[in-house]
Design a protein around this motif. Structure first.
Motif, mmCIF file in Angstrom:
data_model
loop_
_atom_site.group_PDB
_atom_site.id
_atom_site.type_symbol
_atom_site.label_atom_id
_atom_site.label_comp_id
_atom_site.label_asym_id
_atom_site.label_seq_id
_atom_site.Cartn_x
_atom_site.Cartn_y
_atom_site.Cartn_z
ATOM 1 N N ILE A 148 15.595 7.150 56.979
ATOM 2 C CA ILE A 148 16.958 6.668 57.198
ATOM 3 C C ILE A 148 17.934 7.833 57.236
ATOM 4 C CG2 ILE A 148 18.829 5.265 56.248
ATOM 5 C CD1 ILE A 148 16.595 3.634 54.817
ATOM 6 N N SER A 149 18.723 7.887 58.302
ATOM 7 C CA SER A 149 19.790 8.874 58.413
ATOM 8 C C SER A 149 21.124 8.161 58.322
ATOM 9 C CB SER A 149 19.722 9.609 59.759
ATOM 10 O OG SER A 149 18.560 10.382 59.845
ATOM 11 N N LEU A 150 22.009 8.710 57.516
ATOM 12 C CA LEU A 150 23.369 8.205 57.381
ATOM 13 C C LEU A 150 24.291 9.191 58.075
ATOM 14 C CD1 LEU A 150 23.230 7.240 53.604
ATOM 15 C CD2 LEU A 150 22.774 5.775 55.591
ATOM 16 N N ILE A 151 25.114 8.688 59.002
ATOM 17 C CA ILE A 151 25.909 9.551 59.863
ATOM 18 C C ILE A 151 27.381 9.166 59.734
ATOM 19 C CG2 ILE A 151 26.229 10.240 62.276
ATOM 20 C CD1 ILE A 151 23.223 9.296 62.622
ATOM 21 N N ASP A 152 28.250 10.178 59.712
ATOM 22 C CA ASP A 152 29.681 9.887 59.613
ATOM 23 C C ASP A 152 30.299 9.725 60.995
ATOM 24 O OD1 ASP A 152 30.264 12.436 60.642
ATOM 25 O OD2 ASP A 152 31.055 13.212 58.746
ATOM 26 N N GLU A 153 31.590 9.455 61.029
ATOM 27 C CA GLU A 153 32.278 9.179 62.288
ATOM 28 C C GLU A 153 32.321 10.385 63.232
ATOM 29 O OE1 GLU A 153 34.518 10.019 58.815
ATOM 30 O OE2 GLU A 153 33.809 8.028 59.241
#
Length: 87
Positions: free
Chosen positions: A61-66
């Motif tokens: 799982i990768s969490l990416i910002d705006e």
């Protein structure tokens, strides 16, 4: 702030930790004999999404910002796992 979630399908082992912890952001996907995690397209609580990603045993799982910056996992963590795994 997390604005996008990506799941690396081949890395996911379908343990279910993410979709149990944060069903607003993750769902199970049945592909034949396997279960895989998929993003729902929605977002849940920031802390719970982070905990779900950190609980993934394969860092799928990768969490990416705006801005498109990967908040989790770090490049170092993914490189170390990749060096020790063969997917």
């Amino acid at each position: 702030m997390i604005s996008k979630i990506e799941v690396i399908d081949v890395a996911c082992i379908g343990c279910g930790t993410c979709w149990v912890a944060c069903p607003q952001a993750f769902k199970e996907h049945d592909i034949g004999d396997d279960l895989k995690a998929l993003p729902t397209g929605g977002l849940g609580d920031q802390h719970i999404m982070r905990a779900a990603a950190e609980g993934c045993p394969t860092l799928a799982i990768s969490l990416i910002d705006e801005a498109g910056v990967v908040l989790f996992p770090s490049e170092e963590a993914r490189a170390a796992l990749s060096a020790s795994s063969d997917w």
